[in-house]
Design a protein around this motif. Structure first.
Motif, PDB file in Angstrom:
ATOM      1  N   GLU A  77      -8.189   3.723 -11.825  1.00 24.13           N
ATOM      2  CA  GLU A  77      -6.915   4.118 -11.248  1.00 24.13           C
ATOM      3  C   GLU A  77      -6.508   3.070 -10.228  1.00 24.13           C
ATOM      4  OE1 GLU A  77      -7.669   7.888  -9.436  1.00 24.13           O
ATOM      5  OE2 GLU A  77      -8.649   7.010  -7.679  1.00 24.13           O
ATOM      6  N   ILE A  78      -5.276   3.174  -9.743  1.00 28.88           N
ATOM      7  CA  ILE A  78      -4.798   2.253  -8.714  1.00 28.88           C
ATOM      8  C   ILE A  78      -4.339   3.080  -7.527  1.00 28.88           C
ATOM      9  CG2 ILE A  78      -3.111   0.468  -8.135  1.00 28.88           C
ATOM     10  CD1 ILE A  78      -3.092  -0.327 -11.081  1.00 28.88           C
ATOM     11  N   SER A  79      -5.215   3.171  -6.540  1.00 30.12           N
ATOM     12  CA  SER A  79      -4.912   3.940  -5.336  1.00 30.12           C
ATOM     13  C   SER A  79      -4.764   3.058  -4.109  1.00 30.12           C
ATOM     14  CB  SER A  79      -6.006   4.983  -5.076  1.00 30.12           C
ATOM     15  OG  SER A  79      -7.253   4.348  -4.833  1.00 30.12           O
ATOM     16  N   ASN A  80      -5.059   1.778  -4.230  1.00 26.70           N
ATOM     17  CA  ASN A  80      -4.978   0.876  -3.079  1.00 26.70           C
ATOM     18  C   ASN A  80      -4.779  -0.556  -3.562  1.00 26.70           C
ATOM     19  OD1 ASN A  80      -7.648  -0.208  -3.746  1.00 26.70           O
ATOM     20  ND2 ASN A  80      -8.455   1.704  -2.907  1.00 26.70           N
ATOM     21  N   ARG A  81      -4.578  -1.449  -2.630  1.00 33.07           N
ATOM     22  CA  ARG A  81      -4.299  -2.850  -2.958  1.00 33.07           C
ATOM     23  C   ARG A  81      -5.489  -3.522  -3.635  1.00 33.07           C
ATOM     24  NH1 ARG A  81      -0.094  -6.061  -3.401  1.00 33.07           N
ATOM     25  NH2 ARG A  81      -1.198  -7.749  -2.320  1.00 33.07           N
ATOM     26  N   GLU A  82      -6.716  -3.114  -3.278  1.00 33.71           N
ATOM     27  CA  GLU A  82      -7.887  -3.728  -3.886  1.00 33.71           C
ATOM     28  C   GLU A  82      -7.948  -3.416  -5.378  1.00 33.71           C
ATOM     29  OE1 GLU A  82      -7.921  -1.975  -1.028  1.00 33.71           O
ATOM     30  OE2 GLU A  82      -8.126  -3.746   0.285  1.00 33.71           O
ATOM     31  N   GLU A  83      -7.658  -2.156  -5.727  1.00 32.21           N
ATOM     32  CA  GLU A  83      -7.658  -1.796  -7.146  1.00 32.21           C
ATOM     33  C   GLU A  83      -6.499  -2.461  -7.878  1.00 32.21           C
ATOM     34  OE1 GLU A  83      -9.861   2.544  -6.790  1.00 32.21           O
ATOM     35  OE2 GLU A  83      -7.670   2.418  -6.660  1.00 32.21           O
ATOM     36  N   TYR A  84      -5.362  -2.598  -7.190  1.00 27.93           N
ATOM     37  CA  TYR A  84      -4.246  -3.311  -7.817  1.00 27.93           C
ATOM     38  C   TYR A  84      -4.626  -4.764  -8.087  1.00 27.93           C
ATOM     39  CZ  TYR A  84       0.179  -5.564  -8.721  1.00 27.93           C
ATOM     40  OH  TYR A  84       1.169  -6.310  -9.304  1.00 27.93           O
ATOM     41  N   LYS A  85      -5.304  -5.378  -7.130  1.00 25.92           N
ATOM     42  CA  LYS A  85      -5.707  -6.776  -7.333  1.00 25.92           C
ATOM     43  C   LYS A  85      -6.623  -6.899  -8.546  1.00 25.92           C
ATOM     44  CE  LYS A  85      -7.775 -10.860  -5.214  1.00 25.92           C
ATOM     45  NZ  LYS A  85      -8.458 -11.240  -6.465  1.00 25.92           N
ATOM     46  N   GLN A  86      -7.558  -5.970  -8.696  1.00 32.23           N
ATOM     47  CA  GLN A  86      -8.422  -6.014  -9.872  1.00 32.23           C
ATOM     48  C   GLN A  86      -7.597  -5.931 -11.150  1.00 32.23           C
ATOM     49  OE1 GLN A  86     -11.359  -2.885 -10.079  1.00 32.23           O
ATOM     50  NE2 GLN A  86     -12.119  -3.533 -12.084  1.00 32.23           N
ATOM     51  N   TYR A  87      -6.563  -5.077 -11.131  1.00 32.43           N
ATOM     52  CA  TYR A  87      -5.750  -4.888 -12.331  1.00 32.43           C
ATOM     53  C   TYR A  87      -4.914  -6.116 -12.645  1.00 32.43           C
ATOM     54  CZ  TYR A  87      -3.837  -1.865 -15.928  1.00 32.43           C
ATOM     55  OH  TYR A  87      -3.528  -1.311 -17.135  1.00 32.43           O
ATOM     56  N   GLN A  89       0.818  -1.211   0.000  1.00 41.13           N
ATOM     57  CA  GLN A  89       0.000   0.000   0.000  1.00 41.13           C
ATOM     58  C   GLN A  89       0.854   1.263   0.000  1.00 41.13           C
ATOM     59  OE1 GLN A  89      -3.241   0.290  -0.478  1.00 41.13           O
ATOM     60  NE2 GLN A  89      -3.160   2.535  -0.331  1.00 41.13           N
ATOM     61  N   GLU A  90       1.951   1.253   0.747  1.00 32.20           N
ATOM     62  CA  GLU A  90       2.809   2.435   0.798  1.00 32.20           C
ATOM     63  C   GLU A  90       3.394   2.752  -0.577  1.00 32.20           C
ATOM     64  OE1 GLU A  90       6.783   4.106   3.170  1.00 32.20           O
ATOM     65  OE2 GLU A  90       6.020   2.087   3.557  1.00 32.20           O
ATOM     66  N   THR A  91       3.832   1.720  -1.291  1.00 34.29           N
ATOM     67  CA  THR A  91       4.374   1.918  -2.643  1.00 34.29           C
ATOM     68  C   THR A  91       3.317   2.477  -3.575  1.00 34.29           C
ATOM     69  OG1 THR A  91       5.977   0.135  -2.338  1.00 34.29           O
ATOM     70  CG2 THR A  91       5.453   0.763  -4.597  1.00 34.29           C
ATOM     71  N   ILE A  92       2.117   1.934  -3.507  1.00 38.75           N
ATOM     72  CA  ILE A  92       1.036   2.401  -4.368  1.00 38.75           C
ATOM     73  C   ILE A  92       0.732   3.874  -4.090  1.00 38.75           C
ATOM     74  CG2 ILE A  92      -1.440   2.161  -4.829  1.00 38.75           C
ATOM     75  CD1 ILE A  92      -1.071  -0.875  -4.444  1.00 38.75           C
ATOM     76  N   GLU A  93       0.720   4.253  -2.829  1.00 37.36           N
ATOM     77  CA  GLU A  93       0.444   5.655  -2.489  1.00 37.36           C
ATOM     78  C   GLU A  93       1.535   6.580  -3.029  1.00 37.36           C
ATOM     79  OE1 GLU A  93      -0.048   5.673   1.731  1.00 37.36           O
ATOM     80  OE2 GLU A  93      -1.989   4.641   1.661  1.00 37.36           O
ATOM     81  N   ASP A  94       2.786   6.145  -2.931  1.00 31.62           N
ATOM     82  CA  ASP A  94       3.879   6.948  -3.507  1.00 31.62           C
ATOM     83  C   ASP A  94       3.718   7.082  -5.013  1.00 31.62           C
ATOM     84  OD1 ASP A  94       5.010   7.304  -1.023  1.00 31.62           O
ATOM     85  OD2 ASP A  94       6.497   5.705  -1.260  1.00 31.62           O
ATOM     86  N   HIS A  95       3.394   5.975  -5.675  1.00 31.11           N
ATOM     87  CA  HIS A  95       3.192   5.999  -7.118  1.00 31.11           C
ATOM     88  C   HIS A  95       2.015   6.900  -7.502  1.00 31.11           C
ATOM     89  CE1 HIS A  95       5.323   1.866  -7.916  1.00 31.11           C
ATOM     90  NE2 HIS A  95       6.167   2.839  -7.604  1.00 31.11           N
ATOM     91  N   TYR A  96       0.972   6.871  -6.687  1.00 34.64           N
ATOM     92  CA  TYR A  96      -0.240   7.637  -6.984  1.00 34.64           C
ATOM     93  C   TYR A  96       0.041   9.132  -6.997  1.00 34.64           C
ATOM     94  CZ  TYR A  96      -5.237   8.753  -6.895  1.00 34.64           C
ATOM     95  OH  TYR A  96      -6.495   9.220  -7.206  1.00 34.64           O
ATOM     96  N   GLU A  97       0.945   9.578  -6.144  1.00 38.19           N
ATOM     97  CA  GLU A  97       1.281  10.998  -6.079  1.00 38.19           C
ATOM     98  C   GLU A  97       2.289  11.396  -7.161  1.00 38.19           C
ATOM     99  OE1 GLU A  97      -0.268  13.198  -4.191  1.00 38.19           O
ATOM    100  OE2 GLU A  97      -1.528  11.499  -3.575  1.00 38.19           O
ATOM    101  N   SER A  98       2.872  10.433  -7.822  1.00 37.21           N
ATOM    102  CA  SER A  98       3.827  10.718  -8.887  1.00 37.21           C
ATOM    103  C   SER A  98       3.073  10.845 -10.215  1.00 37.21           C
ATOM    104  CB  SER A  98       4.905   9.633  -8.936  1.00 37.21           C
ATOM    105  OG  SER A  98       5.942   9.985  -9.817  1.00 37.21           O
ATOM    106  N   TYR A  99       3.698  10.541 -11.319  1.00 38.03           N
ATOM    107  CA  TYR A  99       3.090  10.867 -12.608  1.00 38.03           C
ATOM    108  C   TYR A  99       3.655   9.985 -13.711  1.00 38.03           C
ATOM    109  CZ  TYR A  99       7.525  13.292 -13.331  1.00 38.03           C
ATOM    110  OH  TYR A  99       8.861  13.583 -13.455  1.00 38.03           O
TER     111      TYR A  99
END
Length: 505
Positions: A224-234, A191-201
């Motif tokens: 979009e992918i803002s959390n682990r649940e959305e990543y799992k869907q992807y 989750q921490e990595t995803i949050e860092d990525h979300y604020e980037s571009y």
């Protein structure tokens, strides 16, 4: 000899069971791998689609053919020059398919790729081309099925079947279901990595996962992918694509078995490139010259193949001389590829290369160097993504490329840069001397095509003249104004003050 090449677009090896994946994505590919020879460090020299398949079928580096991009000057092969003869089939640069045809094999291609990408160069040497119109396996398979029905019993053929289902946007038919719905996603990214990525571009970054942002019409992928649940869907969408194509590979195997030729057929499973699933903040695409975009599976099974695992470094362009030698054909002198046939037939462990250099130009202008456990990335144009000029990763300790060690280990980084400089100089010297795949007679032959892409304004899919204004507006609308300002200043071109970046004088 009968040969079936199964070409699966965007397939990264570590999402296959036979390469250690925890999900059952690939029972039929695993069936092929059981008793086959499997290669673990097999890389496309030039990524992604057009550069990769051009390199595969010509057995030449993109720096020699000129093909490293998806549009512009360097999406087409450089002409042969004034030395072009009336009949190219006897040329020293003749294609892999021509060499197989010269060895007595009838060659056939089932693929939408040549027309979809305007890459007609890959057709040279094929006796037949069956254009599939659509990408999904349920559209591709019937062409292969009919071809096998009509030709399986014949001797000496090569059939190349191109499937696309793991390629973004992951639109496997809904009625196929959700086989991984109740299974955990890979542990990385957290989750921490995803949050860092979300604020980037960047295109296909966590907040802009469908290119430059916006909604998606595809139900298997989140907006979009803002959390682990959305990543799992992807990642479920990607893995379902692999499982879907695997079903049709099973149909091909069953059909060959029914025709009584399965055990007599050399079966090759590979891909044109891999797929980043969050690595370097690229989700579900192939924008980099890194391990995840450029490393692809290679599984070879059939008569005369020594089972086992080859961990040596090989380029995809090395397959052409390997298979040509395997069928007792003549390897043209104008190829860059080096045969590893002794690994394939005898299990030899000394057929690999000391290091590899791979390129990316459609989505960023970048080269990667792979040696020992190290990956070094040298970026010239970032494709409107957040890349440093030099990045160094220890793939053994950090397989997802999360920690850039270039400034911490400048001596290792400088070694990688030296290997890259040596490689570029060697390739250009080959051109100057008409050696290997270098053709001095070709127009612009002594110009590095990476420089030509930069001169055109940058990578085809991320040229700032075409994309930056609208993307900067999106960045400001989504609270990332500082990134918009930085991109407007650099326009994607990366500062090349390498000594200063690495802490030199």
């Amino acid at each position: 000899m009968r040969i079936l090449y199964i070409d699966i677009d965007s397939l990264r090896p570590d999402h296959l069971g036979c390469y250690g994946y925890h999900r059952n994505t690939s029972p039929n590919i695993d069936r092929i791998a059981d008793g086959a020879r499997r290669f673990t460090n097999y890389y496309t020299s030039d990524a992604p689609c057009v550069p990769s398949r051009t390199a595969l079928f010509t057995s030449r580096f993109g720096i020699h053919t000129g093909v490293i991009n998806h549009g512009g000057l360097n999406a087409s092969m450089r002409p042969r020059g004034s030395g072009r003869d009336f009949n190219l089939q006897m040329d020293e640069y003749r294609t892999w398919m021509t060499a197989l045809r010269d060895a007595g094999l009838h060659t056939a291609l089932v693929s939408v790729f040549p027309q979809h990408h305007g890459a007609i160069q890959v057709l040279d040497g094929f006796d037949e081309w069956h254009h599939t119109d659509e990408f999904r396996s349920d559209h591709v398979y019937p062409y292969a099925e009919e071809w096998i029905e009509n030709n399986a019993a014949d001797d000496d053929w090569y059939l190349h079947v191109n499937f696309w289902d793991p390629h973004t946007p992951y639109n496997t038919p809904e009625d196929f279901g959700y086989p991984f719905e109740d299974e955990p996603a890979p542990e990385w990214p957290d989750q921490e990595t995803i949050e860092d990525h979300y604020e980037s571009y960047g295109p296909h970054s966590a907040q802009d996962v469908h290119g430059w942002g916006g909604d998606t019409p595809f139900p298997r992928t989140p907006e979009e992918i803002s959390n682990r649940e959305e990543y799992k869907q992807y990642v479920d969408g990607y893995d379902v694509g692999i499982r879907y194509v695997d079903e049709y590979i099973g149909k091909l195997l069953d059909q060959l078995e029914a025709e009584g030729v399965l055990d007599e057929t050399l079966i090759i499973v590979s891909a044109d490139h891999g797929e980043n699933m969050g690595e370097l903040n690229v989700y579900g695409d192939h924008h980099t010259a890194d391990d995840k975009t450029c490393r692809v599976p290679l599984i070879v099974d059939g008569p005369g193949v020594e089972p086992g695992v080859d961990e040596e470094f090989h380029y995809q362009i090395d397959l052409a001389p390997t298979i040509t030698e395997f069928v007792d054909g003549d390897v043209p002198t104008g190829w860059d590829g080096r045969s590893f046939a002794d690994s394939l037939t005898e299990g030899a462990d000394d057929t690999g290369r000391d290091y590899l250099v791979v390129s990316q130009a459609p989505w960023s202008c970048q080269r990667g160097v792979r040696w020992d456990d190290w990956l070094l990335l040298r970026t010239y144009h970032d494709g409107l993504k957040d890349f440093d000029p030099v990045e160094l990763y220890d793939l053994d300790a950090d397989p997802h490329e999360t920690t850039n060690l270039a400034q911490e280990k400048p001596d290792v980084a400088r070694k990688g840069i030296a290997l890259l400089d040596e490689w570029v100089s060697t390739r250009l010297m080959e051109t100057a001397r008409d050696e290997a795949g270098g053709n001095a007679d070709a127009p612009r032959a002594l110009t590095d095509p990476m420089l030509e892409v930069l001169h055109e304004g940058g990578p085809f899919h991320a040229r700032p003249d075409e994309q930056l204004e609208s993307y900067a507006e999106r960045l400001r609308e989504t609270g990332r104004a500082e990134h918009a300002a930085a991109l407007e200043e650099t326009r994607g071109f990366v500062d090349q003050s390498i000594d200063a970046y690495l802490g030199g004088e």
